[in-house]
Design a protein around this motif. Structure first.
Motif, PDB file in Angstrom:
ATOM      1  N   LEU A   1       0.826  -1.208   0.000  1.00 20.45           N
ATOM      2  CA  LEU A   1       0.000   0.000   0.000  1.00 20.45           C
ATOM      3  C   LEU A   1       0.860   1.257   0.000  1.00 20.45           C
ATOM      4  N   ILE A   2       1.909   1.252   0.803  1.00 24.33           N
ATOM      5  CA  ILE A   2       2.806   2.414   0.858  1.00 24.33           C
ATOM      6  C   ILE A   2       3.511   2.609  -0.479  1.00 24.33           C
ATOM      7  N   LEU A   3       4.004   1.524  -1.060  1.00 26.11           N
ATOM      8  CA  LEU A   3       4.751   1.620  -2.313  1.00 26.11           C
ATOM      9  C   LEU A   3       3.868   2.107  -3.456  1.00 26.11           C
ATOM     10  N   LYS A   4       2.604   1.708  -3.455  1.00 26.26           N
ATOM     11  CA  LYS A   4       1.709   2.172  -4.516  1.00 26.26           C
ATOM     12  C   LYS A   4       1.519   3.686  -4.465  1.00 26.26           C
ATOM     13  N   LEU A   5       1.351   4.215  -3.248  1.00 23.97           N
ATOM     14  CA  LEU A   5       1.206   5.669  -3.134  1.00 23.97           C
ATOM     15  C   LEU A   5       2.506   6.374  -3.504  1.00 23.97           C
ATOM     16  N   LEU A   6       3.640   5.825  -3.104  1.00 23.36           N
ATOM     17  CA  LEU A   6       4.916   6.418  -3.484  1.00 23.36           C
ATOM     18  C   LEU A   6       5.084   6.423  -5.003  1.00 23.36           C
ATOM     19  N   TYR A   7       4.651   5.356  -5.660  1.00 28.23           N
ATOM     20  CA  TYR A   7       4.748   5.291  -7.110  1.00 28.23           C
ATOM     21  C   TYR A   7       3.945   6.423  -7.760  1.00 28.23           C
ATOM     22  N   LEU A   8       2.740   6.650  -7.257  1.00 33.35           N
ATOM     23  CA  LEU A   8       1.928   7.741  -7.800  1.00 33.35           C
ATOM     24  C   LEU A   8       2.597   9.092  -7.587  1.00 33.35           C
ATOM     25  N   LEU A   9       3.181   9.295  -6.418  1.00 33.01           N
ATOM     26  CA  LEU A   9       3.814  10.579  -6.123  1.00 33.01           C
ATOM     27  C   LEU A   9       5.038  10.818  -7.008  1.00 33.01           C
ATOM     28  N   PHE A  10       5.796   9.755  -7.289  1.00 34.14           N
ATOM     29  CA  PHE A  10       7.013   9.913  -8.078  1.00 34.14           C
ATOM     30  C   PHE A  10       6.752   9.905  -9.583  1.00 34.14           C
ATOM     31  N   THR A  11       5.538   9.608  -9.996  1.00 32.26           N
ATOM     32  CA  THR A  11       5.212   9.627 -11.426  1.00 32.26           C
ATOM     33  C   THR A  11       4.214  10.722 -11.769  1.00 32.26           C
ATOM     34  N   THR A  12       3.896  11.571 -10.822  1.00 32.26           N
ATOM     35  CA  THR A  12       3.024  12.720 -11.049  1.00 32.26           C
ATOM     36  C   THR A  12       3.886  13.981 -11.016  1.00 32.26           C
ATOM     37  N   PRO A  13       3.968  14.745 -12.096  1.00 31.59           N
ATOM     38  CA  PRO A  13       4.883  15.893 -12.148  1.00 31.59           C
ATOM     39  C   PRO A  13       4.722  16.871 -10.994  1.00 31.59           C
ATOM     40  N   SER A  14       3.490  17.108 -10.560  1.00 30.06           N
ATOM     41  CA  SER A  14       3.283  18.105  -9.509  1.00 30.06           C
ATOM     42  C   SER A  14       3.740  17.627  -8.146  1.00 30.06           C
ATOM     43  N   THR A  15       4.053  16.341  -7.975  1.00 34.29           N
ATOM     44  CA  THR A  15       4.523  15.824  -6.687  1.00 34.29           C
ATOM     45  C   THR A  15       5.916  15.206  -6.795  1.00 34.29           C
TER      46      THR A  15
END
Length: 674
Positions: free
Chosen positions: A443-457
């Motif tokens: 669960l943690i890694l999935k959210l980290l993946y979204l944050l690192f692949t979203t330009p604004s984050t």
């Protein structure tokens, strides 16, 4: 005796039998015993109040002091007899009833046996103390009485408090029973000493004085046991009201093992659910939430019932309102919301209840100092956010045309207000560093993946926090070994976790501050890690799989990780080619057919149908999908990344371009492709 009579004939008949026995014994005493003829005897005509209560006795200091001593002796000694069984059961030394509970020592005995031993040794102590007192002469009774009282008191203060094993408990009850029998049996002899042997008239009042002494001591004998029990609750119990409520709730949780609940599970669950939905009393909500939470952890039917009855919106409402009223209830509601959302997919109506204000409220709580010393990092709140993110990803991964798209409010608010809520990111990395459960790490890694692949984050985290995260990823990838595990599910979980760490590592190194010149943290260590992951000569790892090779190739193509004269890529491509499926394997996998057998199917229709799996309420770990268009590199390094519209931060992970290309999610496993 009374205990067994209660079990055999019931309380009413047992009371009758005991009363009959006492009547027979008392009648026998009246018929056999004769008063001393040398003592003056009162006739029935002279019986008055003074016959039973002599006021002149209180003029004798010896009588007053002895009566006061017996008063306090009875106040302190009788609670031991009444509370011995409860103490033994609470410490695990003994158990009540005929069934032996789990978790107690194998040599534990019944609590009733300890009480029987104490009563038996008490009988022996009464006889021995009386004989010793007669042998010592006129002062013998007082001296023996004083000695056994002091010895019994010392046993209570020292031996009882250290009796933490069965052997010590048996030793204590035998010794204390002997001394306490003497303490309780010698008061009449001590009273005779206070009267003396010269005054015949005073000796005639010995029975009266003994009766007065026991009448005075009857009150502490009655109130002593319950008073000591209440005093123990006040002294040893928690001082904080919330902790006291929690302890009471733990006692109520025994309801889950009771026959009442086992025989009427659905009805009892619904009653507590209705309390949660309709009641506003804090104590009632605390009890209902605790029972539903602990019941659901052993039987997921309780969480499914909460979902079907629409309890999600009610729990969200209570979480908003109960923070200041009761922190303990607030934490229980957070855990209940997390557990019920973790095991099943929520409805679209439920997710609409989670608005921007609620998510910001959770982020703001994380920014504040924790009021719970056992939870300084707000882990229950973080887990709720992780589960909500998983639910958004489930809707984003749904097939095209299945329903309305849902905005991932976690990603939206971190994109818009990330710098204000960086404590959440710090605690998230800390939780990943400490977490051992597979599901929570994913669960943690999935959210980290979204944050690192979203330009604004991309730069949501501080650089120092990214350094810590790189260290955690390197350590966990080196520790993970998919070949270790007792069950196939456990080995598959370790394998999926390794893949997910690698999928997060690539955007972490490519998109964040670490990609800037001068910020290339632990370049050589990362290169060594990637080499070890695909090097079969390392005995620590299981044979490398295709997905690991693809992900390592993707990471090695990051600009600041490249090195002049690097010759490992060709070797990786060669290893990757070993996993390329043959045409016969493709036919075998898709249709159960063998080309060599001229199209004869080796699988039945039933077996093929059995391979179709139902949709689960969770999505696979993130991956980068390989595009099938012409001109694309075969190693998958230029696939489409995560697309998040800058204006509408939708939870659609694959984006419209993915939908046009067959609707395949970028979070599906590489192994599914042929």
């Amino acid at each position: 005796m009374v205990r067994y009579l209660n079990q055999q004939v019931g309380f009413n008949n047992a009371s009758r039998y005991v009363a009959t026995m006492l009547f027979v014994l008392s009648a026998t005493t009246v018929l056999i015993c004769r008063p001393n003829p040398e003592h003056p005897r009162n006739s029935s005509a002279k019986w008055r109040w003074s016959t039973f209560w002599d006021k002149t006795a209180f003029r004798n200091p010896c009588f007053c002091w002895l009566s006061a001593a017996v008063f306090f002796i009875f106040l302190g000694f009788y609670p031991v007899f009444f509370n011995l069984e409860a103490w033994a059961a609470a410490t695990g030394i003994a158990f009540r009833g005929n069934s032996r509970p789990e978790g107690i020592p194998p040599n534990a005995i019944e609590t009733f046996a300890l009480l029987s031993m104490m009563n038996g040794s008490s009988f022996l102590g009464r006889l021995l103390s009386a004989g010793i007192a007669d042998h010592l002469g006129s002062y013998g009774a007082v001296h023996v009485h004083s000695f056994v009282t002091a010895a019994a008191s010392i046993l209570l203060m020292t031996f009882w408090t250290t009796a933490n094993t069965v052997g010590k408990a048996i030793g204590f009850v035998l010794l204390f029973g002997m001394f306490s029998g003497a303490v309780i049996g010698l008061p009449p002899a001590s009273m005779a000493f206070t009267i003396g042997k010269t005054d015949k008239l005073a000796q005639a009042k010995l029975g009266q004085r003994v009766g007065m002494m026991y009448s005075i001591a009857s009150l502490p004998a009655l109130v002593g046991p319950p008073s000591c029990l209440r005093l123990d609750d006040l002294v040893s119990g928690p001082s904080d009201s919330h902790e006291l409520i929690d302890n009471v709730l733990r006692a109520y949780l025994k309801l889950l093992d009771a026959e009442l609940f086992q025989g009427n599970q659905d009805y009892v669950r619904r009653q507590f659910l209705y309390c949660l939905l309709q009641d506003d009393d804090v104590d009632t909500l605390h009890l209902a939430a605790a029972l539903l939470l602990f019941d659901g952890r052993t039987n997921e039917t309780a969480f499914e019932l909460l979902q079907s009855e629409g309890a999600f919106s009610r729990i969200v409402e209570l979480i908003r309102a109960q923070r200041d009223d009761d922190i303990g209830l607030h934490r229980l509601l957070l855990e209940l919301l997390c557990e019920m959302s973790r095991i099943q997919k929520l409805t679209l109506e439920d997710l609409k209840v989670v608005d921007d204000a609620f998510v910001l409220y959770l982020f703001q709580l994380i920014e504040q100092l924790s009021d719970d010393a056992d939870d300084p990092y707000h882990y229950p709140i973080i887990r709720v956010i992780l589960v909500l993110n998983e639910q958004y990803m489930c809707f984003a991964n749904a097939p095209a045309g299945s329903g309305e798209k849902v905005t991932n409010r976690i990603l939206k608010l971190l994109s818009a207000h990330g710098p204000l809520y960086r404590t959440f990111g710090e605690n998230l990395i800390l939780l990943l560093n400490r977490e051992t459960a597979l599901a929570h790490q994913l669960l943690i890694l999935k959210l980290l993946y979204l944050l690192f692949t979203t330009p604004s984050t991309y730069e949501y985290f501080y650089t120092n926090d990214l350094h810590v995260l790189v260290d955690v990823v390197i350590r966990n990838l080196l520790d993970l070994d998919p070949s270790v595990g007792k069950m196939d599910e456990e080995r598959d979980g370790q394998k999926a976790l390794r893949h997910t760490y690698l999928r997060v590592l690539c955007p972490l190194l490519r998109n964040t501050q670490l990609a800037r010149e001068g910020n290339n943290y632990k370049r050589e260590e990362v290169r060594k890690l990637l080499h070890l992951l695909v090097n079969r000569s390392a005995a620590h790892f299981a044979p490398v799989d295709e997905t690991v090779i693809r992900l390592v190739i993707r990471c090695k193509q990051i600009e600041w990780l490249k090195q002049d004269g690097d010759e490992h890529d060709e070797e990786l491509e060669r290893k990757l080619a070993e996993f390329a499926p043959k045409e016969s394997d493709v036919a075998k996998k898709l249709m159960g057919m063998s080309l060599d057998d001229a199209g004869v199917s080796s699988l039945s229709v039933v077996e093929v149908a059995a391979k179709v799996t139902k949709e689960k309420p969770t999505v696979p770990a993130p991956r980068r999908r390989r595009k099938k268009s012409m001109g694309m590199a075969t190693n998958g390094t230029h696939g489409a990344g995560l697309k998040v519209p800058p204006t509408d931060l939708s939870a659609s992970i694959s984006g419209s371009e993915d939908a046009r290309e067959g609707g395949r999610s970028p979070f599906a496993d590489d192994a599914e492709e042929v």
